[in-house]
Design a protein around this motif. Structure first.
Motif, PDB file in Angstrom:
ATOM      1  N   TRP A   1       4.664  -8.833  -1.687  1.00  0.00           N
ATOM      2  CA  TRP A   1       6.038  -8.345  -1.772  1.00  0.00           C
ATOM      3  C   TRP A   1       6.247  -6.740  -2.314  1.00  0.00           C
ATOM      4  O   TRP A   1       5.743  -6.514  -3.179  1.00  0.00           O
ATOM      5  N   ALA A   2       7.047  -6.020  -1.474  1.00  0.00           N
ATOM      6  CA  ALA A   2       7.178  -4.826  -2.188  1.00  0.00           C
ATOM      7  C   ALA A   2       8.488  -4.825  -3.482  1.00  0.00           C
ATOM      8  O   ALA A   2       9.192  -5.837  -3.231  1.00  0.00           O
TER       9      ALA A   2
ATOM     10  N   GLY B   1       6.903  -7.105   2.841  1.00  0.00           N
ATOM     11  CA  GLY B   1       5.979  -6.009   2.676  1.00  0.00           C
ATOM     12  C   GLY B   1       6.323  -4.719   2.817  1.00  0.00           C
ATOM     13  O   GLY B   1       5.545  -3.531   2.716  1.00  0.00           O
ATOM     14  N   ALA B   2       7.528  -4.609   3.451  1.00  0.00           N
ATOM     15  CA  ALA B   2       7.964  -3.081   4.009  1.00  0.00           C
ATOM     16  C   ALA B   2       7.923  -2.112   3.106  1.00  0.00           C
ATOM     17  O   ALA B   2       8.930  -2.284   2.123  1.00  0.00           O
TER      18      ALA B   2
ATOM     19  N   SER C   1       1.338  -0.230  -0.126  1.00  0.00           N
ATOM     20  CA  SER C   1       0.934  -0.015   1.232  1.00  0.00           C
ATOM     21  C   SER C   1       1.472  -1.180   2.283  1.00  0.00           C
ATOM     22  O   SER C   1       1.472  -2.068   1.664  1.00  0.00           O
ATOM     23  N   GLU C   2       1.742  -0.681   3.409  1.00  0.00           N
ATOM     24  CA  GLU C   2       2.538  -1.515   4.208  1.00  0.00           C
ATOM     25  C   GLU C   2       1.746  -2.800   4.471  1.00  0.00           C
ATOM     26  O   GLU C   2       0.401  -2.858   4.623  1.00  0.00           O
ATOM     27  N   GLY C   3       2.286  -4.108   4.035  1.00  0.00           N
ATOM     28  CA  GLY C   3       1.840  -5.165   4.067  1.00  0.00           C
ATOM     29  C   GLY C   3       1.130  -5.498   2.966  1.00  0.00           C
ATOM     30  O   GLY C   3       0.495  -6.867   2.702  1.00  0.00           O
ATOM     31  N   ARG C   4       1.022  -4.863   2.039  1.00  0.00           N
ATOM     32  CA  ARG C   4      -0.035  -5.150   0.748  1.00  0.00           C
ATOM     33  C   ARG C   4       0.715  -4.362  -0.459  1.00  0.00           C
ATOM     34  O   ARG C   4       1.198  -3.429  -0.311  1.00  0.00           O
ATOM     35  N   THR C   5       0.823  -5.096  -1.634  1.00  0.00           N
ATOM     36  CA  THR C   5       1.502  -4.668  -2.776  1.00  0.00           C
ATOM     37  C   THR C   5       0.661  -4.672  -3.993  1.00  0.00           C
ATOM     38  O   THR C   5      -0.047  -5.763  -4.001  1.00  0.00           O
TER      39      THR C   5
END
Length: 385
Positions: free
Chosen positions: A114-115, A228-229, A379-383
């Motif tokens: 999650w962002a 994750g955006a 980072s996109e898809g990873r937090t």
């Protein structure tokens, strides 16, 4: 000589195409539609994700509490792990100013994937419950007193997401030079007319001010579908439009950002933290973007100057015509920001800065730092927390 002639000719052709065939991106007439007054004003929750925002809340939060909305509305401020007393300050201000009711909640640290901002929005939306509309607005955004009512009236005309690009600050020299170009480039990438057309696949939003119909958001998968955006506003607009919702995006007249970006370093950080994400972390797209920016923005002045120095009138004429078109398309945005039109011919220099910021964004991605904001790296898809 031939090379400069080709560069000048291609640049002019490119700018003629951009002028006429890119959704008239350079026009600034996409403003909030004047909706008729609803017979019933639906209940709304204003959700404000806030992380260490004590410096901007004294100006932005009172503008939300003071909304003149004929229906039921409340403000939900989601204190996302602030260390500067953001939540306590918000409560004190609500007691002092009155107006709409305020709730302050804390979601805790975002789970993996999650962002941070989206986790805060998810928590705030859950707190809101069964409201018809959700106004998702940033803590640094100030609204005129009739902003919410006008947004809801526009949405009631059959729109499921209504978003306004807040007018950004242009108080310092760097802000005056770079901010109008930032919005101009955004409109070039996502022409507002195409965004607002149901038949077009182009979708975008402005995260500082997004009114969304709650039922449509839920049916589309909710905030969890884009958890994750990094560029959450564009992702949300794509989600709603992809689910068959009607979206609208335009420039704001009653909504403004109060966050300062006084130095070049501040603006650089704002743009570089997500520029490479916009290119889907693709080296091929990065190379194409750099080459495209060079041809479109550097080609006209380069051909003009080279033609003048070499005594070649045709390359200078072609390059000059392209440079004139370039400046003319930038002029409406400068007028919207009430800036001097002499800045318009300087757009190629600003484009060089944006190119360098994009390259720096790619460097950060490959060095592992990714996008950074308020002590978190994404980072996109990873937090990372």
């Amino acid at each position: 000589m031939i090379a400069w002639l080709v560069i000048g000719g291609v640049s002019l052709a490119a700018w003629l195409w951009l002028l006429l065939c890119r959704g008239f991106f350079w026009r600034t007439d996409q403003r909030l539609p004047q909706g008729s007054e609803p017979r019933r004003w639906p209940p709304v929750a204003i959700v404000v994700p806030a992380r260490d925002e004590a410096t901007v809340l004294p100006e932005s939060l009172p503008s939300l509490l003071a909304q003149r909305y004929p229906g039921r509305a409340e403000v939900i401020l989601v204190d996302d792990g602030s260390t500067d007393g953001t939540g306590a300050l918000a409560r004190r201000m609500a007691e002092e100013h009155g107006g709409l009711p305020l709730r302050v909640c804390t979601p805790g640290e975002p789970p993996p994937g999650w962002a941070g901002k989206l986790w805060a929005l998810e928590h705030g939306i859950a707190e809101a419950g069964e409201r018809d509309y959700l106004l998702l607005t940033d803590a640094d955004i100030a609204h005129r007193p009739d902003s919410l009512a006008r947004l809801v009236a526009a949405a009631q005309e059959g729109r499921d997401l209504v978003s306004q690009m807040a007018r950004l600050r242009t108080d310092t020299g760097w802000e005056r030079l770079i901010v109008p170009a930032f919005v101009y480039f955004f409109a070039m990438l996502y022409p507002f007319r195409w965004v607002n057309r149901m038949s077009s696949r182009v979708a975008a939003g402005a995260g500082g001010c997004v009114l969304v119909r709650r039922t449509v958001l839920v049916q589309a998968g909710g905030v969890a579908a884009i958890r994750g955006a990094v560029i959450d506003d564009v992702a949300l607009a794509r989600l709603i439009k992809g689910a068959g919702g009607r979206i609208w995006l335009g420039l704001a007249e009653r909504v403004r950002s109060i966050r300062p970006y006084p130095r070049l370093a501040d603006l650089w950080q704002m743009i570089a933290r997500s520029a490479y994400t916009q290119l889907r972390h693709s080296p091929l797209l990065l190379a194409g973007t750099v080459l495209g920016l060079a041809l479109i923005f550097l080609g006209p002045p380069a051909a003009t100057i080279a033609g003048a120095v070499l005594g070649a009138p045709l390359p200078a004429l072609l390059g000059g015509a392209a440079w004139l078109l370039l400046a003319a398309t930038f002029a409406p945005m400068l007028a919207y920001y009430r800036q001097s039109l002499w800045i318009a011919p300087l757009l190629p220099a600003v484009a060089v800065l944006y190119t360098l910021m994009t390259l720096d964004s790619a460097r950060r991605h490959y060095s592992g730092t990714g996008a950074r904001w308020k002590g978190r790296s994404y980072s996109e898809g990873r937090t990372w927390n």
